[in-house]
Write a protein that holds these residues in place. Structure first.
Motif, short mmCIF file in Angstrom:
data_model
loop_
_atom_site.label_atom_id
_atom_site.label_comp_id
_atom_site.label_asym_id
_atom_site.label_seq_id
_atom_site.Cartn_x
_atom_site.Cartn_y
_atom_site.Cartn_z
N ALA A 4 0.83 -1.20 0.00
CA ALA A 4 0.00 0.00 0.00
C ALA A 4 0.86 1.26 0.00
O ALA A 4 0.57 2.24 -0.71
N LEU A 5 1.93 1.24 0.77
CA LEU A 5 2.83 2.40 0.81
C LEU A 5 3.53 2.59 -0.54
O LEU A 5 3.70 3.72 -1.01
N LEU A 10 3.04 -7.15 -4.14
CA LEU A 10 1.75 -7.78 -4.38
C LEU A 10 1.92 -9.27 -4.63
O LEU A 10 1.23 -10.10 -4.03
N ALA A 11 2.85 -9.62 -5.51
CA ALA A 11 3.11 -11.03 -5.79
C ALA A 11 3.55 -11.77 -4.53
O ALA A 11 3.12 -12.90 -4.28
N ILE A 33 -4.53 -7.10 9.53
CA ILE A 33 -3.13 -6.65 9.63
C ILE A 33 -2.87 -5.55 8.61
O ILE A 33 -2.27 -4.52 8.92
N GLY A 34 -3.32 -5.77 7.39
CA GLY A 34 -3.12 -4.77 6.34
C GLY A 34 -3.81 -3.45 6.65
O GLY A 34 -3.23 -2.38 6.47
N ALA A 56 0.77 3.37 9.41
CA ALA A 56 1.86 3.84 8.56
C ALA A 56 1.49 5.16 7.88
O ALA A 56 2.33 6.06 7.77
N GLY A 57 0.25 5.29 7.44
CA GLY A 57 -0.21 6.54 6.83
C GLY A 57 -0.12 7.71 7.80
O GLY A 57 0.27 8.82 7.42
#
Length: 109
Positions: free
Chosen positions: A21-22, A43-44, A69-70, A77-78
């Motif tokens: 995401a970051l 992503l992979a 968690i995500g 983090a944001g």
């Protein structure tokens, strides 16, 4: 694979999800090739780890824990990296998500 290893892979998949995401934010709409490539690699990585963990863990529990968690990690983090709002409502939401993750982890399969 042991259950402990599957949970470890799931945790790592969740952390890679946050990094993905970051990297996506830093890719600025796929206009920055390096960040775009990194986001695709992350992503992979998290899809592979999630898939491996699902060979042992119940899909509903694993998917909910991974998304939790995500979600929590990305929100924190944001706030830390980009100065995004972290008010009482958001902290309450984080607490509820974490409580849900703990309950799902402790529930009998």
């Amino acid at each position: 694979m042991s259950t402990a290893a599957a949970w470890g892979m799931l945790l790592l998949a969740g952390l890679l999800d946050v990094l993905w995401a970051l990297a996506m934010k830093s890719a600025q709409g796929y206009t920055r090739p390096g960040w775009t490539l990194l986001s695709l690699l992350l992503l992979a990585g998290f899809v592979w780890l999630l898939g491996r963990s699902l060979s042992v863990l119940p899909v509903g529990t694993a998917y909910a824990v991974w998304t939790g968690i995500g979600a929590v990690g990305t929100l924190l983090a944001g706030a830390l990296l980009f100065g995004e709002s972290l008010n009482a409502w958001r902290l309450g939401g984080i607490a509820l998500v974490l409580a849900g993750i703990v309950l799902l982890k402790l529930a009998p399969a």
